[in-house]
Design an enzyme around this catalytic site. Structure first.
Site, PDB file in Angstrom:
ATOM      1  N   ARG A   1       0.823  -1.220   0.000  1.00 19.78           N
ATOM      2  CA  ARG A   1       0.000   0.000   0.000  1.00 19.78           C
ATOM      3  C   ARG A   1       0.861   1.277   0.000  1.00 19.78           C
ATOM      4  O   ARG A   1       0.507   2.277  -0.613  1.00 19.78           O
ATOM      5  CB  ARG A   1      -0.924  -0.033   1.228  1.00 19.78           C
ATOM      6  CG  ARG A   1      -1.983   1.027   1.226  1.00 19.78           C
ATOM      7  CD  ARG A   1      -3.015   0.764   2.310  1.00 19.78           C
ATOM      8  NE  ARG A   1      -3.984   1.838   2.382  1.00 19.78           N
ATOM      9  CZ  ARG A   1      -4.325   2.470   3.507  1.00 19.78           C
ATOM     10  NH1 ARG A   1      -3.772   2.114   4.656  1.00 19.78           N
ATOM     11  NH2 ARG A   1      -5.221   3.436   3.477  1.00 19.78           N
TER      12      ARG A   1
ATOM     13  N   HIS B   1      -6.588  -5.767  -2.533  1.00 22.17           N
ATOM     14  CA  HIS B   1      -7.363  -5.951  -1.305  1.00 22.17           C
ATOM     15  C   HIS B   1      -7.631  -7.429  -1.011  1.00 22.17           C
ATOM     16  O   HIS B   1      -8.447  -7.751  -0.162  1.00 22.17           O
ATOM     17  CB  HIS B   1      -8.660  -5.128  -1.373  1.00 22.17           C
ATOM     18  CG  HIS B   1      -8.419  -3.648  -1.314  1.00 22.17           C
ATOM     19  ND1 HIS B   1      -9.384  -2.704  -1.519  1.00 22.17           N
ATOM     20  CD2 HIS B   1      -7.267  -2.942  -1.065  1.00 22.17           C
ATOM     21  CE1 HIS B   1      -8.866  -1.490  -1.401  1.00 22.17           C
ATOM     22  NE2 HIS B   1      -7.582  -1.609  -1.135  1.00 22.17           N
TER      23      HIS B   1
ATOM     24  N   ASN C   1      -3.365   8.778   5.062  1.00 22.96           N
ATOM     25  CA  ASN C   1      -2.163   8.008   5.403  1.00 22.96           C
ATOM     26  C   ASN C   1      -2.037   7.687   6.892  1.00 22.96           C
ATOM     27  O   ASN C   1      -1.060   7.058   7.298  1.00 22.96           O
ATOM     28  CB  ASN C   1      -0.908   8.766   4.927  1.00 22.96           C
ATOM     29  CG  ASN C   1      -0.786   8.759   3.417  1.00 22.96           C
ATOM     30  OD1 ASN C   1      -1.342   7.876   2.750  1.00 22.96           O
ATOM     31  ND2 ASN C   1      -0.087   9.727   2.860  1.00 22.96           N
TER      32      ASN C   1
ATOM     33  N   HIS D   1       0.428   4.611  -2.361  1.00 26.57           N
ATOM     34  CA  HIS D   1       0.231   5.962  -1.826  1.00 26.57           C
ATOM     35  C   HIS D   1       1.399   6.887  -2.188  1.00 26.57           C
ATOM     36  O   HIS D   1       1.232   8.090  -2.282  1.00 26.57           O
ATOM     37  CB  HIS D   1       0.012   5.912  -0.310  1.00 26.57           C
ATOM     38  CG  HIS D   1      -1.370   5.460   0.065  1.00 26.57           C
ATOM     39  ND1 HIS D   1      -2.079   5.986   1.114  1.00 26.57           N
ATOM     40  CD2 HIS D   1      -2.188   4.541  -0.500  1.00 26.57           C
ATOM     41  CE1 HIS D   1      -3.274   5.398   1.193  1.00 26.57           C
ATOM     42  NE2 HIS D   1      -3.352   4.501   0.234  1.00 26.57           N
TER      43      HIS D   1
HETATM   44  C1  HEM Z   1      -9.063   1.901  -5.814  1.00 25.67           C
HETATM   45  C2  HEM Z   1      -8.936   2.735  -4.814  1.00 25.67           C
HETATM   46  C3  HEM Z   1      -8.502   2.334  -3.452  1.00 25.67           C
HETATM   47  C4  HEM Z   1      -9.072   2.724  -2.284  1.00 25.67           C
HETATM   48  C5  HEM Z   1     -10.250   3.667  -2.139  1.00 25.67           C
HETATM   49  C6  HEM Z   1      -8.356   2.081  -1.222  1.00 25.67           C
HETATM   50  C7  HEM Z   1      -8.620   2.261   0.127  1.00 25.67           C
HETATM   51  C8  HEM Z   1      -8.063   1.524   1.140  1.00 25.67           C
HETATM   52  C9  HEM Z   1      -8.394   1.647   2.537  1.00 25.67           C
HETATM   53  C10 HEM Z   1      -9.381   2.660   3.111  1.00 25.67           C
HETATM   54  C11 HEM Z   1      -7.709   0.704   3.222  1.00 25.67           C
HETATM   55  C12 HEM Z   1      -7.797   0.349   4.704  1.00 25.67           C
HETATM   56  C13 HEM Z   1      -7.195   1.371   5.601  1.00 25.67           C
HETATM   57  C14 HEM Z   1      -7.458   1.034   7.047  1.00 25.67           C
HETATM   58  O1  HEM Z   1      -8.553   1.306   7.521  1.00 25.67           O
HETATM   59  O2  HEM Z   1      -6.560   0.488   7.715  1.00 25.67           O
HETATM   60  C15 HEM Z   1      -6.916  -0.005   2.252  1.00 25.67           C
HETATM   61  C16 HEM Z   1      -6.076  -1.042   2.553  1.00 25.67           C
HETATM   62  C17 HEM Z   1      -5.219  -1.574   1.650  1.00 25.67           C
HETATM   63  N1  HEM Z   1      -5.029  -1.173   0.339  1.00 25.67           N
HETATM   64 FE1  HEM Z   1      -6.242   0.001  -0.711  1.00 25.67          FE
HETATM   65  N2  HEM Z   1      -7.379   1.295  -1.754  1.00 25.67           N
HETATM   66  C18 HEM Z   1      -7.420   1.432  -3.112  1.00 25.67           C
HETATM   67  C19 HEM Z   1      -6.538   0.870  -4.003  1.00 25.67           C
HETATM   68  C20 HEM Z   1      -5.427   0.173  -3.638  1.00 25.67           C
HETATM   69  C21 HEM Z   1      -4.328  -0.136  -4.497  1.00 25.67           C
HETATM   70  C22 HEM Z   1      -4.217   0.339  -5.953  1.00 25.67           C
HETATM   71  C23 HEM Z   1      -3.444  -0.848  -3.769  1.00 25.67           C
HETATM   72  C24 HEM Z   1      -2.113  -1.407  -4.153  1.00 25.67           C
HETATM   73  C25 HEM Z   1      -1.568  -1.341  -5.349  1.00 25.67           C
HETATM   74  C26 HEM Z   1      -4.014  -1.015  -2.454  1.00 25.67           C
HETATM   75  C27 HEM Z   1      -3.471  -1.766  -1.439  1.00 25.67           C
HETATM   76  C28 HEM Z   1      -4.032  -1.908  -0.186  1.00 25.67           C
HETATM   77  C29 HEM Z   1      -3.570  -2.871   0.792  1.00 25.67           C
HETATM   78  C30 HEM Z   1      -2.517  -3.922   0.564  1.00 25.67           C
HETATM   79  C31 HEM Z   1      -4.314  -2.653   1.947  1.00 25.67           C
HETATM   80  C32 HEM Z   1      -4.178  -3.375   3.305  1.00 25.67           C
HETATM   81  C33 HEM Z   1      -3.263  -2.545   4.190  1.00 25.67           C
HETATM   82  C34 HEM Z   1      -2.997  -3.101   5.581  1.00 25.67           C
HETATM   83  O3  HEM Z   1      -3.140  -4.298   5.826  1.00 25.67           O
HETATM   84  O4  HEM Z   1      -2.592  -2.298   6.450  1.00 25.67           O
HETATM   85  N3  HEM Z   1      -5.198  -0.358  -2.403  1.00 25.67           N
HETATM   86  N4  HEM Z   1      -7.139   0.524   1.010  1.00 25.67           N
END
Ligand code: HEM
Length: 333
Positions: free
Chosen positions: A64, A200, A102, A68
């Protein structure tokens, strides 16, 4: 005859040119450190393995971080994957990491550890932005996901601005039109969007991120009606409305394996965020979700994911004499 030979030559040239373009996207190249730090990929790999053997849940945040990093500074300045997400705030400037999208990012210490190991062997040569890109790739592949070649040669930026993170990172409440626009500004397509959302399949989310969706969707005092009610009930049993600390698995049951379950879940109306569920509202993205969710092997998704990650990793890179190679990742030199 002449015509067909000409077509053949043009086709061969195009194939060569497109391979070359892939390998050298935005001034990056696969062998960038061949002379200056030939062992960089081994060092990063072994450090990432070490980190993940101690803290396996760090893989998802490390992926992630790269996303970002690449999505900020783009619209106004044409800069993207420049390590700006790693910089600390200073007296005069609030950095990206202190911006609301972030607050839930993790893994900064791990990047710093990998950077220190690289610096020991190759001082002042490898950028933090490249290290983030390599660590993201290694983290995914260690979780049984795809492995792709990472074009290298990014330089580190000197500016990190909290308000730019807020303006550029898509929100989990976004609908398809908003997501598509947010990706398009960075040169990414709807296909990249549905493919990269497959990230995800790993990791966790805070309950606070989904509280409104579970308890008061659009001010109705009820959950989002587009979600599977059983899934809502399960999430509610974990997440109280004001819970800021509990984590839920993004892909229940297999959140530590990079696989196709994300698509299966979204297809069953079990997308965790609006931004996941909304993929079903678009013809192309919806059919991609349903197709991948029904497949027995992840080969096609893995290939697509690799391609989209290379595109993501090439957004607005600084190259040549631009920027700098930071000594440590949380501060400019
Ligand atoms: C399409 C739009 C996207 C949105 C709106 C989004 C939003 C989010 C949000 C809100 C979280 C959880 C944050 C939390 O509450 O801890 C999350 C987690 C995550 N996102 Fe996304 N995301 C998007 C796209 C992506 C992309 C493009 C990637 C990687 C290339 C990604 C990788 C991840 C990963 C791996 C997690 C898990 C993080 C953890 O375990 O701490 N996301 N995302």
């Amino acid at each position: 005859m002449y015509f067909s030979r000409k077509i053949l030559m043009v086709s061969l040239l195009c194939i060569y040119a497109s391979c070359n373009a892939d390998a050298q996207r935005g001034g990056l190249s696969l062998d960038y450190y061949i002379e200056t730090c030939p062992s960089v990929e081994e060092i990063v790999r072994s450090e990432t393995e070490r980190i993940m053997s101690i803290a396996p849940t760090l893989a998802a945040p490390l992926l992630r971080l790269h996303f970002h990093d690449c999505f900020v500074r783009v619209s106004s300045y044409d800069i993207g994957c420049d390590g700006s997400v790693l910089l600390n705030s200073t007296k005069n400037s609030k950095a990206e990491k202190d911006s609301p999208p972030n607050f839930t990012l993790r893994g900064y210490g791990s990047i710093e550890r990998v950077k220190a190991a690289v610096e020991e062997k190759c001082p002042g040569v490898v950028s933090c932005a490249d290290i983030v890109a390599l660590v993201a790739r290694d983290a995914v592949s260690i979780l049984k996901g795809p492995y792709w070649k990472v074009p290298l040669g990014r330089r580190d930026g000197r500016i990190s601005n909290a308000s730019e993170a807020l303006a550029n990172i898509p929100a989990p409440t976004f609908n398809f039109t908003q997501l598509k626009a947010s990706f398009a500004v960075k040169g990414l397509t709807s296909k990249d969007l549905v493919v990269l959302s497959g990230s995800h399949t790993i990791g966790t989310s805070h309950c606070s991120t989904i509280a409104t969706r579970l308890y008061n969707f659009s001010g109705t005092g009820a959950p989002d009606p587009s979600m599977d009610p059983e899934y809502v009930a399960r999430l509610k049993s974990r997440c109280r409305p004001t819970d800021n600390t509990t984590l839920v698995e993004m892909d229940p049951g297999s959140f530590r394996t990079f696989d196709l379950h994300y698509y299966e879940n979204v297809g069953k109306r079990r997308g965790l965020f609006t931004s996941d569920s909304t993929l079903l509202s678009d013809g192309l993205a919806g059919s991609y979700v349903r197709r991948q969710g029904s497949l027995a092997t992840a080969a096609e998704f893995f290939e697509d994911f690799s391609d989209s990650m290379v595109k993501l990793g090439s957004i607005g890179v600084l190259t040549g004499k631009e920027g700098e190679i930071r000594k440590r990742c949380d501060a400019v030199n």
